[in-house]
Scaffold this motif. Sequence first.
Motif, PDB file in Angstrom:
ATOM      1  N   GLU A 149      -4.569  -4.335  13.541  1.00  0.00           N
ATOM      2  CA  GLU A 149      -4.530  -5.148  12.318  1.00  0.00           C
ATOM      3  C   GLU A 149      -5.903  -5.720  11.953  1.00  0.00           C
ATOM      4  OE1 GLU A 149      -1.886  -5.658   9.582  1.00  0.00           O
ATOM      5  OE2 GLU A 149      -0.960  -5.475  11.558  1.00  0.00           O
ATOM      6  N   GLY A 150      -6.607  -6.258  12.961  1.00  0.00           N
ATOM      7  CA  GLY A 150      -7.900  -6.913  12.727  1.00  0.00           C
ATOM      8  C   GLY A 150      -8.900  -5.965  12.091  1.00  0.00           C
ATOM      9  N   GLU A 151      -8.848  -4.692  12.488  1.00  0.00           N
ATOM     10  CA  GLU A 151      -9.778  -3.723  11.904  1.00  0.00           C
ATOM     11  C   GLU A 151      -9.486  -3.542  10.421  1.00  0.00           C
ATOM     12  OE1 GLU A 151     -11.184  -0.830  15.443  1.00  0.00           O
ATOM     13  OE2 GLU A 151      -9.535  -0.092  14.251  1.00  0.00           O
ATOM     14  N   PHE A 152      -8.221  -3.453  10.085  1.00  0.00           N
ATOM     15  CA  PHE A 152      -7.876  -3.244   8.686  1.00  0.00           C
ATOM     16  C   PHE A 152      -8.256  -4.466   7.854  1.00  0.00           C
ATOM     17  CE2 PHE A 152      -5.477   0.740   7.928  1.00  0.00           C
ATOM     18  CZ  PHE A 152      -5.721   1.311   9.163  1.00  0.00           C
ATOM     19  N   GLU A 153      -8.045  -5.659   8.422  1.00  0.00           N
ATOM     20  CA  GLU A 153      -8.429  -6.883   7.695  1.00  0.00           C
ATOM     21  C   GLU A 153      -9.924  -6.895   7.417  1.00  0.00           C
ATOM     22  OE1 GLU A 153      -6.992 -10.127  10.064  1.00  0.00           O
ATOM     23  OE2 GLU A 153      -4.938  -9.854   9.343  1.00  0.00           O
ATOM     24  N   MET A 154     -10.702  -6.391   8.377  1.00  0.00           N
ATOM     25  CA  MET A 154     -12.148  -6.358   8.191  1.00  0.00           C
ATOM     26  C   MET A 154     -12.522  -5.484   6.987  1.00  0.00           C
ATOM     27  SD  MET A 154     -14.909  -5.349  11.105  1.00  0.00           S
ATOM     28  CE  MET A 154     -14.883  -3.571  11.179  1.00  0.00           C
ATOM     29  N   PHE A 155     -11.739  -4.423   6.766  1.00  0.00           N
ATOM     30  CA  PHE A 155     -11.985  -3.542   5.618  1.00  0.00           C
ATOM     31  C   PHE A 155     -11.387  -4.111   4.329  1.00  0.00           C
ATOM     32  CE2 PHE A 155     -12.778  -0.517   8.962  1.00  0.00           C
ATOM     33  CZ  PHE A 155     -13.626   0.423   8.412  1.00  0.00           C
ATOM     34  N   GLY A 156     -10.555  -5.130   4.480  1.00  0.00           N
ATOM     35  CA  GLY A 156      -9.828  -5.619   3.306  1.00  0.00           C
ATOM     36  C   GLY A 156      -8.737  -4.656   2.888  1.00  0.00           C
ATOM     37  N   VAL A 157      -8.278  -3.843   3.844  1.00  0.00           N
ATOM     38  CA  VAL A 157      -7.215  -2.861   3.536  1.00  0.00           C
ATOM     39  C   VAL A 157      -5.932  -3.324   4.216  1.00  0.00           C
ATOM     40  CG1 VAL A 157      -6.450  -0.479   3.938  1.00  0.00           C
ATOM     41  CG2 VAL A 157      -8.834  -0.936   3.347  1.00  0.00           C
ATOM     42  N   LYS A 158      -4.844  -3.318   3.448  1.00  0.00           N
ATOM     43  CA  LYS A 158      -3.582  -3.762   4.033  1.00  0.00           C
ATOM     44  C   LYS A 158      -2.962  -2.627   4.834  1.00  0.00           C
ATOM     45  CE  LYS A 158       0.475  -6.471   3.178  1.00  0.00           C
ATOM     46  NZ  LYS A 158       0.562  -6.554   4.631  1.00  0.00           N
ATOM     47  N   GLN A 159      -2.620  -2.941   6.062  1.00  0.00           N
ATOM     48  CA  GLN A 159      -1.956  -1.963   6.925  1.00  0.00           C
ATOM     49  C   GLN A 159      -0.532  -1.757   6.411  1.00  0.00           C
ATOM     50  OE1 GLN A 159      -2.314   0.360   9.240  1.00  0.00           O
ATOM     51  NE2 GLN A 159      -2.569  -0.750  11.153  1.00  0.00           N
ATOM     52  N   ARG A 160      -0.119  -0.485   6.232  1.00  0.00           N
ATOM     53  CA  ARG A 160       1.257  -0.218   5.763  1.00  0.00           C
ATOM     54  C   ARG A 160       2.256  -0.391   6.909  1.00  0.00           C
ATOM     55  NH1 ARG A 160      -1.930   3.597   3.183  1.00  0.00           N
ATOM     56  NH2 ARG A 160      -1.835   3.364   0.933  1.00  0.00           N
ATOM     57  N   GLU A 161       3.524  -0.458   6.535  1.00  0.00           N
ATOM     58  CA  GLU A 161       4.573  -0.427   7.561  1.00  0.00           C
ATOM     59  C   GLU A 161       4.431   0.868   8.345  1.00  0.00           C
ATOM     60  OE1 GLU A 161       6.791  -2.760   8.372  1.00  0.00           O
ATOM     61  OE2 GLU A 161       5.652  -3.970   6.938  1.00  0.00           O
ATOM     62  N   HIS A 162       4.884   0.856   9.596  1.00  0.00           N
ATOM     63  CA  HIS A 162       4.627   1.979  10.493  1.00  0.00           C
ATOM     64  C   HIS A 162       5.026   3.348   9.913  1.00  0.00           C
ATOM     65  CE1 HIS A 162       5.094   4.608  13.985  1.00  0.00           C
ATOM     66  NE2 HIS A 162       4.113   3.907  14.502  1.00  0.00           N
TER      67      HIS A 162
END
Length: 385
Positions: A149-162
Amino acid sequence: MNDVTTTGAPTREPSLRNRMAMYSPNRLQIGLFGANCSSGRAVTKVAERWTGSWPDNLKLARMADAAGIEFLLPIGRWKGYGGETDYQGATLETMTWASGLLASTRRITVFGTVHAPLFNPIIAAKEMVTADHIGEGRFGLNIVVGWNEGEFEMFGVKQREHEQRYDYAQEWLDVIKMIWSDKEDFDFSGKYLHMKAIRGKPKPWGGTRPVIMNAGASPTGQAFAVRNCDAFFMQASRTSLEETARRVVNARNAAKGHGRELGVYTVGVITCKPTRKEAEEYYHHCIVEHADWSAVDGILALKNISPATVPMQEFLTQRSQYAQGMGGLPIVGDPDGVAQQLVDLSKAGLTGIAVSLVNYADELPFFCDEVLPRLERAGVREQPG
Ligand SMILES: Cc1cc2nc3c(=O)[nH]c(=O)nc-3n(C[C@H](O)[C@H](O)[C@H](O)COP(=O)(O)O)c2cc1C
């Protein structure tokens, strides 16, 4: 005369079959996993832990290439895990890393690990083609959907549901494969991607495409791998070779159901010393006495593994397994013992194994001098030509 390539390697036919075999006759393929990251896959504080620097990677790749090791598999990691060592805090980006190594080696297949949601597919397709031309057909794609999750937040990209992560990855990969095919100026309209007049030249090296791997562990991830990929990385059982063999057969059968052939691989962590006692002592020294437990606990927290979420015994087991190669199969022993375990994995039907070492470049020569000849004598590998 056209019998050597620009990298000085013998010419090879870059058919998909040859790419899947990594241009090697060996029944058990061996790769090195995680060398683009500081500390590699050993969550340890020992001073000799892997730097992950470019000079060390280059030295390692050339050594592995000369020894006939089949592939290098990097980790797509954007943010380290912290702890005392900032485990995997310094990482070389995998596509540029692969390009540099492909230009500097002759035979070895080098993967790039791409987070589908973070890379525009047009850019990714072209970067991969470029790497594939540099390596004259030796580039491979490890497609990952991300979990951190933290990596995606760094990109400002929302992680989708699995489940949706793999839905998205399907469209992403469909577009990539179309760009690599003879299609010209095509539109793509899916649930997630809407793209017009897509064009991508040149095509991958030699009229075929890079080998594609995935390591999904969930049912959805595994289904994605067998549907789309040439190589699937799965967890080998720690306790039963029969169980490992069953998992291999199941994956191959699932791929056959889609009319596909599948290479099935696993991940191992090797500690090989002249005697078993020395190997066990070194393992204990690095991974128990000098483990970076603060980093391990950070990784477990990211994966929601804590005494609050799993029984205490399970937590302690996971904690120890993550310290040692993030859950890869521990292979600890003298050259006879290590070779025997690798032969057993081959007998269980595995196509190959991606391994890590505490300090790859320091430990690889001993492995190549002592273990590879034993694998040759056991008939699972040949001497490099
Ligand atoms: C050999 C191997 C390589 C992997 N490489 C990466 C990677 O570089 N980056 C990453 O975010 N995840 C990586 N993963 C994680 C998987 O792609 C996958 O997300 C994970 O096994 C969980 O499975 P799931 O997505 O089906 O839930 C790797 C796993 C394995 C076994």
